[in-house]
Design a protein around this motif. Structure first.
Motif, short mmCIF file in Angstrom:
data_model
loop_
_atom_site.label_atom_id
_atom_site.label_comp_id
_atom_site.label_asym_id
_atom_site.label_seq_id
_atom_site.Cartn_x
_atom_site.Cartn_y
_atom_site.Cartn_z
N ARG A 349 0.84 -1.21 0.00
CA ARG A 349 0.00 0.00 0.00
C ARG A 349 0.87 1.25 0.00
O ARG A 349 0.57 2.22 -0.71
N TYR A 350 1.93 1.25 0.79
CA TYR A 350 2.82 2.41 0.82
C TYR A 350 3.37 2.71 -0.58
O TYR A 350 3.45 3.87 -0.99
N MET A 351 3.74 1.66 -1.29
CA MET A 351 4.30 1.84 -2.63
C MET A 351 3.26 2.46 -3.57
O MET A 351 3.57 3.36 -4.36
N ARG A 352 2.02 1.99 -3.49
CA ARG A 352 0.96 2.54 -4.34
C ARG A 352 0.67 3.99 -3.97
O ARG A 352 0.42 4.83 -4.85
N GLU A 353 0.70 4.29 -2.69
CA GLU A 353 0.39 5.65 -2.24
C GLU A 353 1.49 6.63 -2.61
O GLU A 353 1.22 7.81 -2.86
N ALA A 354 2.73 6.15 -2.66
CA ALA A 354 3.85 7.06 -2.95
C ALA A 354 3.77 7.62 -4.36
O ALA A 354 4.19 8.76 -4.61
N LYS A 355 3.24 6.87 -5.31
CA LYS A 355 3.28 7.29 -6.71
C LYS A 355 2.58 8.63 -6.93
O LYS A 355 3.10 9.50 -7.64
N ILE A 356 1.40 8.80 -6.33
CA ILE A 356 0.63 10.03 -6.58
C ILE A 356 1.37 11.26 -6.04
O ILE A 356 1.18 12.37 -6.54
N MET A 357 2.21 11.06 -5.07
CA MET A 357 2.90 12.21 -4.47
C MET A 357 3.92 12.83 -5.43
O MET A 357 4.30 13.99 -5.28
N GLN A 358 4.33 12.07 -6.44
CA GLN A 358 5.18 12.63 -7.49
C GLN A 358 4.36 13.39 -8.53
O GLN A 358 4.94 14.02 -9.42
N ILE A 359 3.04 13.35 -8.40
CA ILE A 359 2.16 13.91 -9.43
C ILE A 359 1.39 15.13 -8.95
O ILE A 359 1.39 16.18 -9.61
N PHE A 360 0.68 15.02 -7.78
CA PHE A 360 -0.16 16.17 -7.42
C PHE A 360 0.63 17.31 -6.77
O PHE A 360 1.79 17.16 -6.46
N GLU A 361 -0.05 18.46 -6.63
CA GLU A 361 0.57 19.72 -6.20
C GLU A 361 1.71 20.12 -7.15
O GLU A 361 2.71 20.71 -6.74
N GLY A 362 1.55 19.78 -8.43
CA GLY A 362 2.58 20.05 -9.42
C GLY A 362 3.45 18.82 -9.60
O GLY A 362 4.10 18.37 -8.65
N THR A 363 3.46 18.24 -10.80
CA THR A 363 4.27 17.05 -11.04
C THR A 363 5.74 17.36 -10.78
O THR A 363 6.16 18.52 -10.76
N ASN A 364 6.53 16.33 -10.60
CA ASN A 364 7.95 16.57 -10.34
C ASN A 364 8.68 17.13 -11.55
O ASN A 364 9.73 17.76 -11.42
N GLN A 365 8.10 16.94 -12.74
CA GLN A 365 8.65 17.62 -13.91
C GLN A 365 8.41 19.13 -13.82
O GLN A 365 9.29 19.93 -14.14
N ILE A 366 7.23 19.51 -13.32
CA ILE A 366 6.95 20.93 -13.11
C ILE A 366 7.86 21.50 -12.02
O ILE A 366 8.33 22.64 -12.12
N GLN A 367 8.13 20.72 -10.98
CA GLN A 367 9.04 21.20 -9.93
C GLN A 367 10.42 21.50 -10.52
O GLN A 367 11.05 22.52 -10.18
N ARG A 368 10.88 20.64 -11.39
CA ARG A 368 12.19 20.88 -12.02
C ARG A 368 12.14 22.16 -12.87
O ARG A 368 13.13 22.91 -12.92
N LEU A 369 11.03 22.40 -13.53
CA LEU A 369 10.86 23.62 -14.31
C LEU A 369 10.90 24.85 -13.41
O LEU A 369 11.57 25.85 -13.72
N VAL A 370 10.19 24.79 -12.27
CA VAL A 370 10.20 25.91 -11.32
C VAL A 370 11.61 26.17 -10.79
O VAL A 370 12.06 27.32 -10.71
N ILE A 371 12.30 25.09 -10.45
CA ILE A 371 13.66 25.23 -9.91
C ILE A 371 14.58 25.84 -10.96
O ILE A 371 15.37 26.77 -10.68
N ALA A 372 14.50 25.35 -12.19
CA ALA A 372 15.35 25.86 -13.27
C ALA A 372 15.08 27.33 -13.55
O ALA A 372 16.01 28.12 -13.74
N ARG A 373 13.81 27.72 -13.55
CA ARG A 373 13.46 29.12 -13.78
C ARG A 373 14.00 30.00 -12.65
O ARG A 373 14.44 31.13 -12.88
N GLY A 374 13.93 29.46 -11.43
CA GLY A 374 14.49 30.20 -10.30
C GLY A 374 15.98 30.42 -10.44
O GLY A 374 16.50 31.50 -10.14
N LEU A 375 16.68 29.41 -10.91
CA LEU A 375 18.12 29.54 -11.12
C LEU A 375 18.41 30.55 -12.23
O LEU A 375 19.37 31.33 -12.15
N ALA A 376 17.58 30.54 -13.28
CA ALA A 376 17.79 31.46 -14.41
C ALA A 376 17.61 32.92 -14.01
O ALA A 376 18.28 33.80 -14.54
N ARG A 377 16.73 33.14 -13.03
CA ARG A 377 16.52 34.51 -12.56
C ARG A 377 17.66 35.01 -11.68
O ARG A 377 17.81 36.18 -11.45
#
Length: 377
Positions: A349-377
């Motif tokens: 169950r823990y394994m199944r529950e962990a997957k969604i946490m990489q997706i909601f509140e902004g996918t981890n791809q979006i997090q990388r985009l936010v971080i990269a934009r922050g570095l660019a500024r």
């Protein structure tokens, strides 16, 4: 296993002890039953509200706990270590209170916030749409001015606590380039909810779509100014991402604890499997990932508490903690071997529950985009 923590005050340590006690008594005995049956734990959020666990980061003058975000997040982690669905819903409730608490007028705050913080009203966050997830600026749900306030038409998606919440932080388009925020009631003529999504995990708390068909919200339900919605949404999500980072860390800690306990009991070739270097090193890497995730979200929370910019650090924390949770829960299943793939133990169950946490509140791809934009500024 209770993790020793560096907390800022004796009061915070007492609060964490209270949280562990409440979580052990109210969450642990019923989590498996509700997750397997996919049933909602009626009355549980009122219990958490009565214990003061739904209001921790908000001002005491309105019934909040007045706690630093650093402390609130560690409380959230303890809840997640017992029941991820409930912890995520608590995080979403806190996120849903944020627009009113931060951008509402004094009259709005006095009218609604105390009941929200007391847990008498449980909230949901309604930003995403079927075709507008990561791209929040593409919202099509529309709020049109009418004599009585605003008429809402359109569809929303992926709402945690959908159909169960008493209020929603609703984001809708009020002009061609204008998105606004509303404090919407949970029940109003013209609002219906779809069938709960059939999810991989987090079964006990529903996630639904919502359909607005001519529902009218009074003008005093507008939070902030017209057109301020995206600013409010993104500001709230910085804090919400820290909540998910804490939930992911708690989930990973639970998986680590289960794996260590099993590895101390299981024997092969005449010794405990934890004493085999190959498995011991795997557990060591899992522990390092959990500790790193916790340190990352605590650092971001301390920046928030100090009034410093923390948007990039929030994205880093969400990225690091949720990726760690996915790896740690997967490795925990591996430690259990064939048993890890069965429902006899909670690690599947823990394994199944962990997957969604990489997706909601902004996918981890979006997090990388936010971080990269922050570095660019």
């Amino acid at each position: 296993m209770a993790v020793d923590r560096l907390l800022p005050t004796p009061e915070a340590r007492d609060l964490l002890d209270l949280t562990r006690d409440v979580a052990d008594k109210e969450l642990l005995p019923i989590v498996d039953r509700h997750e397997r049956a996919e049933t909602y734990p009626e009355g549980l959020f009122a219990t958490l509200g009565a214990a003061g666990l739904l209001s921790l980061p908000y001002p005491e003058e309105f019934g909040g706990g007045g706690q630093p975000y650093e402390v609130y997040l560690q409380v959230l982690e303890e809840l997640a270590a017992r029941w991820a669905s409930v912890a995520v819903a608590v995080s979403v409730h806190s996120l849903s209170c944020y627009p009113l608490a931060t951008f509402g007028t004094s009259e709005q705050v006095e009218r609604w916030l105390p009941d929200m913080l007391a847990g008498d009203l449980v909230g949901g966050y309604s930003l995403s749409e079927p075709q507008a997830g990561s791209d929040a600026a593409a919202l099509t749900c529309r709020a049109t001015r009418v004599a009585d306030g605003y008429e809402i038409n359109g569809a929303k998606a992926w709402i945690t606590h959908g159909g169960k919440a008493d209020f929603y932080a609703l984001f809708a388009r009020t002009g061609e380039k204008s998105i606004s925020c509303f404090l919407a009631p949970g029940q109003v003529d013209g609002l219906t909810f779809g069938k709960p999504e059939e999810k991989m995990g987090l079964h006990a708390v529903p996630t639904t779509s919502a359909h607005w068909d001519g529902a009218v919200l009074s003008a005093d339900r507008l939070i902030g100014a017209e057109g301020q919605g995206l600013q409010i949404a993104f500001s709230a999500l910085d804090s919400g991402r820290l909540g998910i980072a804490a939930c992911a860390t708690g989930l990973a800690q639970a998986a680590l604890d289960a794996a260590v306990s099993y590895a101390k009991e299981r024997t092969t070739f005449g010794k405990r499997i934890i004493d085999h270097q190959g498995l011991g090193f795997l557990l060591a890497d899992m522990a390092a990932a959990v500790d790193s995730a916790r340190a990352t979200y605590v650092d971001a929370a301390r920046r928030k508490d100090a009034g410093l910019p923390f948007s990039r650090q929030a994205s880093v924390a969400k990225l690091v903690a949720t990726d760690a949770a996915m790896k740690v829960t997967t490795d925990a299943v591996q430690v259990f071997g064939g048993y890890g793939y069965t429902r006899e133990f909670p690690v599947e169950r823990y394994m199944r529950e962990a997957k969604i946490m990489q997706i909601f509140e902004g996918t981890n791809q979006i997090q990388r985009l936010v971080i990269a934009r922050g570095l660019a500024r």
